[in-house]
Design a protein around this motif. Structure first.
Motif, PDB file in Angstrom:
ATOM      1  N   GLY A 155       0.759  -1.237   0.065  1.00 51.48           N
ATOM      2  CA  GLY A 155      -0.178   0.059   0.393  1.00 51.48           C
ATOM      3  C   GLY A 155       0.605   0.888   0.416  1.00 51.48           C
ATOM      4  N   LEU A 156       0.348   2.423   0.097  1.00 49.87           N
ATOM      5  CA  LEU A 156       0.887   3.279   0.479  1.00 49.87           C
ATOM      6  C   LEU A 156       1.948   3.831   1.202  1.00 49.87           C
ATOM      7  CD1 LEU A 156       0.936   6.753  -1.180  1.00 49.87           C
ATOM      8  CD2 LEU A 156      -1.428   7.088   0.274  1.00 49.87           C
ATOM      9  N   GLU A 157       1.790   3.344   2.506  1.00 50.20           N
ATOM     10  CA  GLU A 157       2.367   4.186   3.507  1.00 50.20           C
ATOM     11  C   GLU A 157       3.617   2.689   3.472  1.00 50.20           C
ATOM     12  OE1 GLU A 157      -0.787   3.172   3.736  1.00 50.20           O
ATOM     13  OE2 GLU A 157      -2.138   4.579   4.603  1.00 50.20           O
ATOM     14  N   ASP A 158       3.457   1.412   2.693  1.00 51.94           N
ATOM     15  CA  ASP A 158       4.720   0.725   3.028  1.00 51.94           C
ATOM     16  C   ASP A 158       4.957   1.394   2.028  1.00 51.94           C
ATOM     17  OD1 ASP A 158       3.269  -0.777   4.585  1.00 51.94           O
ATOM     18  OD2 ASP A 158       2.667  -2.465   3.353  1.00 51.94           O
ATOM     19  N   ARG A 159       5.008   1.971   0.727  1.00 50.52           N
ATOM     20  CA  ARG A 159       5.825   2.153  -0.423  1.00 50.52           C
ATOM     21  C   ARG A 159       7.058   3.409   0.158  1.00 50.52           C
ATOM     22  NH1 ARG A 159       3.603   5.197  -4.920  1.00 50.52           N
ATOM     23  NH2 ARG A 159       1.490   4.980  -3.352  1.00 50.52           N
ATOM     24  N   LEU A 160       6.248   4.484   0.896  1.00 53.06           N
ATOM     25  CA  LEU A 160       6.302   5.512   1.520  1.00 53.06           C
ATOM     26  C   LEU A 160       7.760   5.076   2.677  1.00 53.06           C
ATOM     27  CD1 LEU A 160       3.243   8.384   2.422  1.00 53.06           C
ATOM     28  CD2 LEU A 160       5.247   8.050   0.431  1.00 53.06           C
ATOM     29  N   ASP A 161       7.278   4.424   3.466  1.00 49.77           N
ATOM     30  CA  ASP A 161       8.668   3.105   4.438  1.00 49.77           C
ATOM     31  C   ASP A 161       9.356   3.175   4.074  1.00 49.77           C
ATOM     32  OD1 ASP A 161       7.576   3.077   7.138  1.00 49.77           O
ATOM     33  OD2 ASP A 161       6.388   1.651   6.678  1.00 49.77           O
ATOM     34  N   ALA A 162       9.628   2.626   2.530  1.00 53.17           N
ATOM     35  CA  ALA A 162      10.675   2.118   1.584  1.00 53.17           C
ATOM     36  C   ALA A 162      11.227   3.225   0.712  1.00 53.17           C
ATOM     37  CB  ALA A 162      10.157   1.396   0.156  1.00 53.17           C
ATOM     38  N   LEU A 163      10.513   4.426   0.538  1.00 55.82           N
ATOM     39  CA  LEU A 163      11.669   6.042   0.418  1.00 55.82           C
ATOM     40  C   LEU A 163      12.124   6.138   1.332  1.00 55.82           C
ATOM     41  CD1 LEU A 163      11.885   7.606  -2.229  1.00 55.82           C
ATOM     42  CD2 LEU A 163       9.768   8.014  -1.310  1.00 55.82           C
ATOM     43  N   HIS A 164      11.313   6.269   2.637  1.00 58.63           N
ATOM     44  CA  HIS A 164      11.930   6.789   3.324  1.00 58.63           C
ATOM     45  C   HIS A 164      12.782   6.194   4.499  1.00 58.63           C
ATOM     46  CE1 HIS A 164       8.121   8.657   4.653  1.00 58.63           C
ATOM     47  NE2 HIS A 164       7.960   9.353   3.020  1.00 58.63           N
ATOM     48  N   GLN A 165      13.489   4.359   4.395  1.00 55.82           N
ATOM     49  CA  GLN A 165      14.563   3.762   3.970  1.00 55.82           C
ATOM     50  C   GLN A 165      15.932   4.492   3.356  1.00 55.82           C
ATOM     51  OE1 GLN A 165      14.290   0.010   4.739  1.00 55.82           O
ATOM     52  NE2 GLN A 165      15.948  -0.889   4.727  1.00 55.82           N
ATOM     53  N   LEU A 166      15.269   4.348   2.287  1.00 51.65           N
ATOM     54  CA  LEU A 166      16.383   5.070   1.536  1.00 51.65           C
ATOM     55  C   LEU A 166      16.811   6.733   1.303  1.00 51.65           C
ATOM     56  CD1 LEU A 166      18.211   4.788  -1.926  1.00 51.65           C
ATOM     57  CD2 LEU A 166      15.639   5.776  -3.267  1.00 51.65           C
ATOM     58  N   TYR A 167      15.878   6.914   2.099  1.00 52.15           N
ATOM     59  CA  TYR A 167      16.229   8.701   2.665  1.00 52.15           C
ATOM     60  C   TYR A 167      17.269   7.914   3.605  1.00 52.15           C
ATOM     61  CZ  TYR A 167      13.096  10.989  -0.354  1.00 52.15           C
ATOM     62  OH  TYR A 167      11.988  11.188  -1.549  1.00 52.15           O
ATOM     63  N   ARG A 168      17.085   7.521   4.501  1.00 53.26           N
ATOM     64  CA  ARG A 168      17.560   7.076   5.576  1.00 53.26           C
ATOM     65  C   ARG A 168      19.045   6.987   5.055  1.00 53.26           C
ATOM     66  NH1 ARG A 168      13.550   6.130   7.854  1.00 53.26           N
ATOM     67  NH2 ARG A 168      13.408   3.661   7.800  1.00 53.26           N
ATOM     68  N   SER A 169      19.513   5.829   4.465  1.00 58.11           N
ATOM     69  CA  SER A 169      20.480   5.338   4.006  1.00 58.11           C
ATOM     70  C   SER A 169      21.241   6.583   3.024  1.00 58.11           C
ATOM     71  CB  SER A 169      20.417   4.459   2.925  1.00 58.11           C
ATOM     72  OG  SER A 169      19.599   4.339   1.629  1.00 58.11           O
ATOM     73  N   GLN A 170      20.813   7.471   2.240  1.00 58.77           N
ATOM     74  CA  GLN A 170      21.282   8.060   1.474  1.00 58.77           C
ATOM     75  C   GLN A 170      21.965  10.096   2.521  1.00 58.77           C
ATOM     76  OE1 GLN A 170      18.891   9.528  -1.655  1.00 58.77           O
ATOM     77  NE2 GLN A 170      18.918   7.601  -2.934  1.00 58.77           N
ATOM     78  N   GLY A 171      22.009   9.717   3.674  1.00 62.43           N
ATOM     79  CA  GLY A 171      22.028  10.782   4.750  1.00 62.43           C
ATOM     80  C   GLY A 171      21.082  11.508   4.662  1.00 62.43           C
ATOM     81  N   ARG A 172      19.602  11.607   3.527  1.00 64.36           N
ATOM     82  CA  ARG A 172      18.955  13.033   3.388  1.00 64.36           C
ATOM     83  C   ARG A 172      17.946  12.775   4.106  1.00 64.36           C
ATOM     84  NH1 ARG A 172      17.040  11.579  -2.664  1.00 64.36           N
ATOM     85  NH2 ARG A 172      15.725  13.934  -2.367  1.00 64.36           N
ATOM     86  N   ALA A 173      17.409  12.498   5.087  1.00 59.82           N
ATOM     87  CA  ALA A 173      15.831  12.421   5.569  1.00 59.82           C
ATOM     88  C   ALA A 173      15.956  11.519   6.149  1.00 59.82           C
ATOM     89  CB  ALA A 173      14.901  12.272   5.041  1.00 59.82           C
ATOM     90  N   HIS A 174      15.302  11.763   7.825  1.00 62.56           N
ATOM     91  CA  HIS A 174      15.128  10.144   9.143  1.00 62.56           C
ATOM     92  C   HIS A 174      13.370  10.518   9.164  1.00 62.56           C
ATOM     93  CE1 HIS A 174      16.124   7.771  12.316  1.00 62.56           C
ATOM     94  NE2 HIS A 174      14.858   8.247  12.941  1.00 62.56           N
ATOM     95  N   ILE A 175      13.040   9.939   8.310  1.00 64.31           N
ATOM     96  CA  ILE A 175      11.437   9.750   8.667  1.00 64.31           C
ATOM     97  C   ILE A 175      11.357   8.968   8.965  1.00 64.31           C
ATOM     98  CG2 ILE A 175       9.547  10.234   6.982  1.00 64.31           C
ATOM     99  CD1 ILE A 175      11.419  12.032   6.012  1.00 64.31           C
ATOM    100  N   LEU A 176      10.156   8.968   9.754  1.00 66.81           N
ATOM    101  CA  LEU A 176       9.777   7.326  10.447  1.00 66.81           C
ATOM    102  C   LEU A 176       8.130   6.882  10.377  1.00 66.81           C
ATOM    103  CD1 LEU A 176      12.102   6.956  13.304  1.00 66.81           C
ATOM    104  CD2 LEU A 176      12.372   5.585  11.297  1.00 66.81           C
ATOM    105  N   ARG A 177       7.095   5.997  10.505  1.00 68.10           N
ATOM    106  CA  ARG A 177       6.131   6.191  10.502  1.00 68.10           C
ATOM    107  C   ARG A 177       5.744   5.298  12.202  1.00 68.10           C
ATOM    108  NH1 ARG A 177       2.154   1.216   7.910  1.00 68.10           N
ATOM    109  NH2 ARG A 177       4.130   1.260   6.278  1.00 68.10           N
ATOM    110  N   THR A 178       4.617   6.491  12.224  1.00 73.48           N
ATOM    111  CA  THR A 178       4.022   6.259  13.225  1.00 73.48           C
ATOM    112  C   THR A 178       3.281   5.139  13.893  1.00 73.48           C
ATOM    113  OG1 THR A 178       3.231   8.681  12.965  1.00 73.48           O
ATOM    114  CG2 THR A 178       2.205   7.774  15.328  1.00 73.48           C
ATOM    115  N   ASP A 179       4.117   4.660  15.162  1.00 70.48           N
ATOM    116  CA  ASP A 179       4.004   3.195  15.105  1.00 70.48           C
ATOM    117  C   ASP A 179       1.784   2.989  15.001  1.00 70.48           C
ATOM    118  OD1 ASP A 179       3.225   0.799  16.118  1.00 70.48           O
ATOM    119  OD2 ASP A 179       5.114   0.969  17.557  1.00 70.48           O
TER     120      ASP A 179
END
Length: 159
Positions: free
Chosen positions: A1-25
């Protein structure tokens, strides 16, 4: 779903050092005094910080067959979170998946529809085509490929 795609993208941003964005539990969180607070009471779906220190709050919504997002789909706690983020100088965004097309809606654009029953997500034109409220980032399945690039470009331009 949408949230899962965003999670994957945000993980990529973390690995690139561009952002640290996490899903609200989404699970229940026990607060002080034994009171349980659910994720819906906590605010936006995603929170974090982008390189340079700017806070972000992101709310993800999925629609089918409608061209407008009813305000009733955004609970008061999520509206407040996005409002406060924007007021404090952060980035507040809605991500809307509408019939397989992703739209990025800055919260300040959504607020232009305050007082109406809903937020326009796509705008029909006389020639029959439609565009998103933010045409530059309204590209099927490509918005999510790098939404942060849009924010970084705006920051570099002084926005």
């Amino acid at each position: 779903g949408l949230e899962d795609r965003l999670d994957a993208l945000h993980q990529l941003y973390r690995s690139q050092g561009r952002a640290h964005i996490l899903r609200t539990d989404a699970s229940a969180i026990r607060a002080r005094g034994g009171k349980i607070v659910t994720a819906a009471q906590l605010g936006a779906d995603f929170r974090g910080v982008i390189k340079g220190g700017r806070f972000v709050a992101l709310e993800a919504k999925r629609l089918s067959g409608a061209r407008r997002l009813p305000w009733s789909r955004i609970p008061p706690c999520q509206r407040t979170d996005l409002d406060v983020t924007l007021r404090m100088g952060g980035v507040a965004l809605l991500f809307v998946e509408l019939d397989g097309v992703d739209y990025l809606v800055p919260w300040q654009v959504a607020l232009a529809s305050a007082g109406q029953a809903s937020i326009p997500i796509v705008v029909p034109h006389r020639d029959g085509h439609v565009s998103g409220v933010v045409p530059a980032v309204c590209v099927p399945r490509l918005v999510m490929s790098d939404w942060l690039k849009t924010i970084e470009a705006a920051a570099a331009a002084g926005g």
